[in-house]
Design an enzyme around this catalytic site. Sequence first.
Site, mmCIF file in Angstrom:
data_model
loop_
_atom_site.group_PDB
_atom_site.id
_atom_site.type_symbol
_atom_site.label_atom_id
_atom_site.label_comp_id
_atom_site.label_asym_id
_atom_site.label_seq_id
_atom_site.Cartn_x
_atom_site.Cartn_y
_atom_site.Cartn_z
ATOM 1 N N LEU A 145 -1.860 -4.228 -21.696
ATOM 2 C CA LEU A 145 -1.391 -3.933 -20.353
ATOM 3 C C LEU A 145 -1.715 -5.125 -19.469
ATOM 4 O O LEU A 145 -2.764 -5.752 -19.630
ATOM 5 C CB LEU A 145 -2.082 -2.682 -19.781
ATOM 6 C CG LEU A 145 -1.821 -1.350 -20.491
ATOM 7 C CD1 LEU A 145 -2.618 -0.238 -19.808
ATOM 8 C CD2 LEU A 145 -0.335 -0.997 -20.515
ATOM 9 N N ASP A 146 -0.831 -5.447 -18.533
ATOM 10 C CA ASP A 146 -1.114 -6.516 -17.584
ATOM 11 C C ASP A 146 -2.392 -6.209 -16.817
ATOM 12 O O ASP A 146 -2.790 -5.043 -16.664
ATOM 13 C CB ASP A 146 0.038 -6.654 -16.580
ATOM 14 C CG ASP A 146 1.323 -7.135 -17.226
ATOM 15 O OD1 ASP A 146 1.258 -7.717 -18.321
ATOM 16 O OD2 ASP A 146 2.397 -6.910 -16.624
ATOM 17 N N LYS A 147 -3.026 -7.252 -16.308
ATOM 18 C CA LYS A 147 -4.286 -7.101 -15.579
ATOM 19 C C LYS A 147 -4.195 -6.031 -14.495
ATOM 20 O O LYS A 147 -5.090 -5.182 -14.368
ATOM 21 C CB LYS A 147 -4.673 -8.443 -14.953
ATOM 22 C CG LYS A 147 -5.906 -8.378 -14.065
ATOM 23 C CD LYS A 147 -6.192 -9.725 -13.425
ATOM 24 C CE LYS A 147 -7.375 -9.646 -12.476
ATOM 25 N NZ LYS A 147 -7.656 -10.948 -11.819
ATOM 26 N N ARG B 37 8.644 -4.861 -15.225
ATOM 27 C CA ARG B 37 8.687 -5.632 -13.985
ATOM 28 C C ARG B 37 9.981 -6.437 -13.884
ATOM 29 O O ARG B 37 10.609 -6.494 -12.816
ATOM 30 C CB ARG B 37 7.461 -6.543 -13.914
ATOM 31 C CG ARG B 37 6.154 -5.769 -13.931
ATOM 32 C CD ARG B 37 4.945 -6.649 -14.248
ATOM 33 N NE ARG B 37 4.686 -7.614 -13.195
ATOM 34 C CZ ARG B 37 3.778 -8.579 -13.283
ATOM 35 N NH1 ARG B 37 3.069 -8.722 -14.402
ATOM 36 N NH2 ARG B 37 3.591 -9.404 -12.278
#
Length: 326
Positions: free
Chosen positions: A144-146, A251
């Site tokens: 998962l992205d930060k 995104r």
Amino acid sequence: MNTDAAAPAPLALTATPGRLDAVLAAQSGVSRSQVAGWIAGGHVQVGGAVLLKPGHKLRGGETLLVTPPPVREAAVLPESVPLDVLYEDEHLVAINKPPGMVTHPAPGVSSGTLVNALLGRMSLPEQQDFDGPEGYRPGIVHRLDKDTSGVIVVAKTVAAHASLAAAFKDRETRKTYLAIAAGQWRADHPAAVDVPIGRHPVQRQRMTVGGAQAREAQTLFTPLAAHPDGHGRTLALVRAQPRTGRTHQLRVHLGHLGSPILGDAVYGRESAVMPRQALHAHFLSVPHPVSGEALRLHAPVPDDLLDAWVTLGGELPTTLEQAPQD
């Protein structure tokens, strides 16, 4: 630094046709370079015989036995960090990752990651990858992205890692995210986005529709609630179900619809009410690596995302925490 460690458990696999190194990498979920090291070190048997040639051709159906060597202690240190554990057994652990936490160490990031926190609780497999070019990723099968919160699963054994990695690769998982989107998409009906994603040709940290070495990417977006923001845009509380797993896929795809995620400064713009991208990994269904039964995981929507939606004038659906139908 102490380098003594117990050897990981042997890994038994049934071969598919192809090169030995390629088949092992695909089925074990580890890097091709690590597999090459296993083979060169005499740690791989095919039908009971040790093979030292990475290019050995497999017909399919052979029994592959990997006895990995003892792993060395990693340069990445364990840290005592509280974690929200959603599920745990001897094979895997599922965490509700908070926003702001990087999944694993990478160049320039050696502490404060999910891996650091997990190492403070347990040992993780494949620690000889700690100095790989993509960072130290023991047990990691997806990321998962930060600034994305929510469900992430981590393998606790080599065998579980192989099984989970294959499930993600073969699209046997069901991932559901929740996002707040803002823009030109009216969000009055679901939108199926099927456009490839690749690396941005100039801004290498970004992905884009098309781009370098673009790969297929498919996402279904289902609006749960929507209302105008008074400035010609539509605000939408959106359920996102990716069929593929490309970097930054949700995104990029919401930006492609003209409605980037609220607070996403990379693909949209910053928000006064949401200091991070309003994206949460809400539900995950994955085959258990031993039983094969569907493990259904759920991370409740965090307060910052809920508060942002209400602050913007939105109403929360009563069915928000109900899992989607498979």
